[in-house]
Motif scaffolding. Structure first.
Motif, PDB file in Angstrom:
ATOM      1  N   SER A 169       0.817  -1.214   0.000  1.00 25.85           N
ATOM      2  CA  SER A 169       0.000   0.000   0.000  1.00 25.85           C
ATOM      3  C   SER A 169       0.854   1.269   0.000  1.00 25.85           C
ATOM      4  O   SER A 169       1.774   1.404   0.810  1.00 25.85           O
ATOM      5  CB  SER A 169      -0.912   0.014   1.230  1.00 25.85           C
ATOM      6  OG  SER A 169      -1.585   1.254   1.311  1.00 25.85           O
ATOM      7  N   TYR A 229      -0.363   3.937   0.966  1.00 28.30           N
ATOM      8  CA  TYR A 229      -0.935   4.685   2.087  1.00 28.30           C
ATOM      9  C   TYR A 229      -0.442   4.155   3.429  1.00 28.30           C
ATOM     10  O   TYR A 229      -0.948   4.549   4.487  1.00 28.30           O
ATOM     11  CB  TYR A 229      -2.472   4.601   2.048  1.00 28.30           C
ATOM     12  CG  TYR A 229      -3.067   5.017   0.730  1.00 28.30           C
ATOM     13  CD1 TYR A 229      -3.310   6.362   0.445  1.00 28.30           C
ATOM     14  CD2 TYR A 229      -3.389   4.076  -0.249  1.00 28.30           C
ATOM     15  CE1 TYR A 229      -3.853   6.752  -0.772  1.00 28.30           C
ATOM     16  CE2 TYR A 229      -3.927   4.457  -1.466  1.00 28.30           C
ATOM     17  CZ  TYR A 229      -4.159   5.792  -1.724  1.00 28.30           C
ATOM     18  OH  TYR A 229      -4.691   6.170  -2.937  1.00 28.30           O
ATOM     19  N   ARG A 230       0.515   3.278   3.378  1.00 33.93           N
ATOM     20  CA  ARG A 230       1.018   2.615   4.586  1.00 33.93           C
ATOM     21  C   ARG A 230       1.431   3.640   5.652  1.00 33.93           C
ATOM     22  O   ARG A 230       2.122   4.612   5.364  1.00 33.93           O
ATOM     23  CB  ARG A 230       2.209   1.729   4.217  1.00 33.93           C
ATOM     24  CG  ARG A 230       2.887   1.032   5.378  1.00 33.93           C
ATOM     25  CD  ARG A 230       4.079   0.243   4.870  1.00 33.93           C
ATOM     26  NE  ARG A 230       3.632  -0.978   4.217  1.00 33.93           N
ATOM     27  CZ  ARG A 230       3.669  -2.186   4.787  1.00 33.93           C
ATOM     28  NH1 ARG A 230       4.110  -2.300   6.031  1.00 33.93           N
ATOM     29  NH2 ARG A 230       3.280  -3.250   4.135  1.00 33.93           N
ATOM     30  N   VAL A 231       0.966   3.402   6.875  1.00 34.46           N
ATOM     31  CA  VAL A 231       1.311   4.238   8.026  1.00 34.46           C
ATOM     32  C   VAL A 231       2.154   3.408   8.990  1.00 34.46           C
ATOM     33  O   VAL A 231       1.796   2.268   9.314  1.00 34.46           O
ATOM     34  CB  VAL A 231       0.041   4.749   8.742  1.00 34.46           C
ATOM     35  CG1 VAL A 231       0.411   5.480  10.020  1.00 34.46           C
ATOM     36  CG2 VAL A 231      -0.768   5.648   7.825  1.00 34.46           C
ATOM     37  N   TRP A 235       0.825  -2.403  10.200  1.00 29.34           N
ATOM     38  CA  TRP A 235       0.067  -2.292   8.955  1.00 29.34           C
ATOM     39  C   TRP A 235      -0.409  -3.680   8.510  1.00 29.34           C
ATOM     40  O   TRP A 235       0.387  -4.616   8.426  1.00 29.34           O
ATOM     41  CB  TRP A 235       0.929  -1.642   7.879  1.00 29.34           C
ATOM     42  CG  TRP A 235       0.154  -1.296   6.651  1.00 29.34           C
ATOM     43  CD1 TRP A 235       0.129  -1.977   5.471  1.00 29.34           C
ATOM     44  CD2 TRP A 235      -0.733  -0.188   6.484  1.00 29.34           C
ATOM     45  NE1 TRP A 235      -0.707  -1.364   4.573  1.00 29.34           N
ATOM     46  CE2 TRP A 235      -1.256  -0.253   5.163  1.00 29.34           C
ATOM     47  CE3 TRP A 235      -1.140   0.860   7.309  1.00 29.34           C
ATOM     48  CZ2 TRP A 235      -2.149   0.682   4.658  1.00 29.34           C
ATOM     49  CZ3 TRP A 235      -2.040   1.791   6.813  1.00 29.34           C
ATOM     50  CH2 TRP A 235      -2.531   1.706   5.506  1.00 29.34           C
ATOM     51  N   ARG A 276      -6.069   1.541   0.656  1.00 35.12           N
ATOM     52  CA  ARG A 276      -6.092   2.669   1.585  1.00 35.12           C
ATOM     53  C   ARG A 276      -6.051   2.208   3.040  1.00 35.12           C
ATOM     54  O   ARG A 276      -5.742   2.993   3.942  1.00 35.12           O
ATOM     55  CB  ARG A 276      -7.337   3.529   1.347  1.00 35.12           C
ATOM     56  CG  ARG A 276      -7.322   4.275   0.018  1.00 35.12           C
ATOM     57  CD  ARG A 276      -8.543   5.165  -0.134  1.00 35.12           C
ATOM     58  NE  ARG A 276      -8.491   5.927  -1.371  1.00 35.12           N
ATOM     59  CZ  ARG A 276      -7.883   7.104  -1.521  1.00 35.12           C
ATOM     60  NH1 ARG A 276      -7.275   7.659  -0.481  1.00 35.12           N
ATOM     61  NH2 ARG A 276      -7.882   7.727  -2.678  1.00 35.12           N
ATOM     62  N   LYS A 277      -6.379   0.931   3.267  1.00 38.80           N
ATOM     63  CA  LYS A 277      -6.418   0.399   4.634  1.00 38.80           C
ATOM     64  C   LYS A 277      -5.429  -0.737   4.885  1.00 38.80           C
ATOM     65  O   LYS A 277      -5.163  -1.072   6.047  1.00 38.80           O
ATOM     66  CB  LYS A 277      -7.836  -0.107   4.949  1.00 38.80           C
ATOM     67  CG  LYS A 277      -8.936   0.938   4.802  1.00 38.80           C
ATOM     68  CD  LYS A 277      -8.796   2.067   5.812  1.00 38.80           C
ATOM     69  CE  LYS A 277      -9.957   3.065   5.689  1.00 38.80           C
ATOM     70  NZ  LYS A 277      -9.817   4.188   6.640  1.00 38.80           N
ATOM     71  N   SER A 316      -6.837  -0.929  10.981  1.00 37.83           N
ATOM     72  CA  SER A 316      -5.811  -0.250  10.203  1.00 37.83           C
ATOM     73  C   SER A 316      -5.448   1.096  10.837  1.00 37.83           C
ATOM     74  O   SER A 316      -6.319   1.858  11.252  1.00 37.83           O
ATOM     75  CB  SER A 316      -6.319  -0.006   8.779  1.00 37.83           C
ATOM     76  OG  SER A 316      -5.389   0.750   8.043  1.00 37.83           O
ATOM     77  N   ALA A 342      -4.448   3.509   9.202  1.00 39.55           N
ATOM     78  CA  ALA A 342      -4.616   4.532   8.157  1.00 39.55           C
ATOM     79  C   ALA A 342      -5.467   5.670   8.651  1.00 39.55           C
ATOM     80  O   ALA A 342      -6.440   5.484   9.396  1.00 39.55           O
ATOM     81  CB  ALA A 342      -5.259   3.896   6.919  1.00 39.55           C
ATOM     82  N   ARG A 343      -5.135   6.873   8.213  1.00 39.48           N
ATOM     83  CA  ARG A 343      -5.875   8.065   8.636  1.00 39.48           C
ATOM     84  C   ARG A 343      -6.905   8.429   7.576  1.00 39.48           C
ATOM     85  O   ARG A 343      -6.714   8.194   6.414  1.00 39.48           O
ATOM     86  CB  ARG A 343      -4.914   9.230   8.849  1.00 39.48           C
ATOM     87  CG  ARG A 343      -3.907   8.948   9.982  1.00 39.48           C
ATOM     88  CD  ARG A 343      -2.977  10.124  10.176  1.00 39.48           C
ATOM     89  NE  ARG A 343      -2.014   9.858  11.233  1.00 39.48           N
ATOM     90  CZ  ARG A 343      -0.858   9.245  11.019  1.00 39.48           C
ATOM     91  NH1 ARG A 343      -0.521   8.883   9.812  1.00 39.48           N
ATOM     92  NH2 ARG A 343      -0.006   9.034  12.020  1.00 39.48           N
TER      93      ARG A 343
END
Length: 478
Positions: A78, A80-82, A89, A128-129, A475, A477-478
């Protein structure tokens, strides 16, 4: 496999240039990732274990799960990885239904992957998640293949064994994957794969032979208890004015036959009668869409134009007892050119492997296990403390919410009574404050009722589906 690198580069570069001229930049990016990987080794006489893009955002390849049986996988990392040390993650393993439906094609390009079937970015991609891992399961499905027909599997347990082998070979040698909890998310018949795989994976984890953390299992419109679903069809359609008393009577008789055949262990006969029941439902309802009761078979989804799919094609598919149409009409009819064209070229799939949305032989081989319920496996997972989520589209017929509620009530899990007595809470998505779903949770059992969605929830309700997946995977993710 021998690859002429120079010719491949010329073809890809010219196609990339044409894509840019046509201003299809996502398609161009899709191709350029292939160029960065073209020089990676493909060993003569056997398939390469894995290929990846230069930036590491994608990896794919074959795993020989048994001698002569090759399973294809495709992993997306991803963007979008946080990085959150308290919330690692997650990775989602997507399991398609059928049996014989291609996750690499349908789940990926048709539902939740980064690009849609036109290779345009998907706004509500599940990347995204979480990271996404698609497989063509069982072998014989999509890009996965067997060297001899006798190597096809016949049961959910056999499929789970192959999938467990795949996970061992992917995760045990990759510490980065091991740090992320794996969530098995299934659709339709994939739910039966998911619970058998979950139990198999737990056994191998406990024995130290599989190095991963199982985060949970999600069963989306899943064929967990066939008899509970077929019992629901005719009464539900009678309430919706889609069949009359004559259709109800004939359907009820066939349902009783199915019950008797299952009780007597005549599982292949039960599958055959199931096909007869579907045809009675189709004829009595004037060809209702089994995947969305608000539409006729052949009616396109809202996002499609009416000339993208002909009614004749769909009805002919249904006339084969749905063996060749385990997927939403219109959702993947146009995926074959893509999957046997630019995608096949990018992934370097063997030339003699032709992708299809549904593996007919796979379905045929599963005819003896197709009507077998997997409620006991859900109980075992719950007792083992695994997070189990069930989600169902309100408008589905094939795996109706009424049927899903019926099999859940058969669980022997000690927390069931408390779960059933609880009130649901509404769920929203976006700014309009329209109710998109209801949900209920108790301990490690969760249920989502997704409104205005049919069998393919991520297609019909992408926003609330994405929120739900974020909740399931915890997740960061924000």
């Amino acid at each position: 496999m021998h690859i002429n690198t120079s010719n491949c580069l010329l073809i890809l570069l010219s196609t990339f240039h044409l894509s840019c001229k046509m201003r299809n930049f996502s398609f161009a990016i899709f191709l350029i990732t292939t160029i960065t990987c073209i020089a990676l080794p493909h060993f003569h006489g056997r398939l390469a274990m894995a290929t990846c893009t230069q930036d590491g955002s994608e990896r794919w390849g074959y795993v020989q799960v048994r001698p002569g049986a090759h399973m294809f996988w495709w992993h997306y990392k991803s963007p979008y990885r946080v990085h959150d040390p308290k919330k690692p993650w997650p990775i989602i393993l997507w399991l398609q239904g059928g049996p014989g439906g291609s996750g690499v094609g349908i789940g990926n390009f048709g539902e939740v992957g980064p690009l849609d079937r036109n290779l345009n970015p998907r706004n509500f991609t599940w990347l995204r998640k979480a990271d996404l891992l698609f497989v063509d399961n069982p072998v014989g499905t999509g890009y996965s293949f067997v060297e001899e027909e006798k190597l096809l599997v016949k049961t959910d347990e056999e499929a789970a064994k192959d999938l467990t082998t795949l996970l061992i070979k992917l995760f045990n040698r990759n510490k980065s994957l091991q740090r992320s909890p794996l969530y098995i998310v299934a659709e339709s018949y994939g739910g039966k794969y998911a619970v058998t795989l979950g139990l198999s994976a737990l056994k191998e984890i406990k024995a130290g032979r599989l190095k991963l953390k199982l985060g949970g299992i999600a069963l989306g419109n899943s064929w967990m208890s066939p008899v509970d679903f077929v019992v629901s069809w005719a009464p539900l359609l009678k309430d919706f004015s889609r069949i009359d008393n004559s259709g109800l009577k004939t359907s009820t008789r066939l349902v009783e036959d199915i019950k008797e055949q299952i009780a007597n262990g005549q599982m292949k006969e039960a599958t055959k009668t199931w096909g007869e029941l579907e045809m009675v439902i189709m004829n009595s309802s004037n060809y209702i869409d089994f995947y969305n009761i608000m539409r006729d078979a052949g009616s396109p989804p809202v996002s499609m134009t009416t000339n993208e799919l002909s009614r004749k094609t769909t009805v002919n598919s249904y006339s084969r007892n749905l063996d060749s149409l385990r997927v939403l009409p219109g959702l993947v009819e146009d995926l074959k050119p893509l999957m046997n064209g630019v995608v096949k070229e990018k992934l370097k799939i063997p030339k003699n492997v032709n992708w299809a949305e549904q593996g007919d032989l796979v379905f045929e081989y599963f005819s003896g296990d197709f009507m077998t319920p997997r409620i006991n496996e859900v109980d075992q997972l719950l007792d083992a403390g695994v997070q189990v989520t069930i989600y169902n589209g309100q408008l589905d017929l094939i795996c109706s919410t009424k049927g899903a509620e019926a099999w859940v009530e058969k669980l022997k899990w000690k927390g069931l009574k408390t779960f059933l007595d609880m009130d649901r809470t509404p769920a929203y998505c976006g700014d309009d404050m329209e109710t998109k779903a209801f949900r209920k949770s108790y301990k490690n059992l969760h249920f989502y009722w997704i409104l205005k969605a049919g069998h393919f929830v991520p297609v019909d309700q992408p926003c609330i589906s994405l929120d739900m997946v974020g909740n399931i995977t915890r997740s960061p993710a924000r």
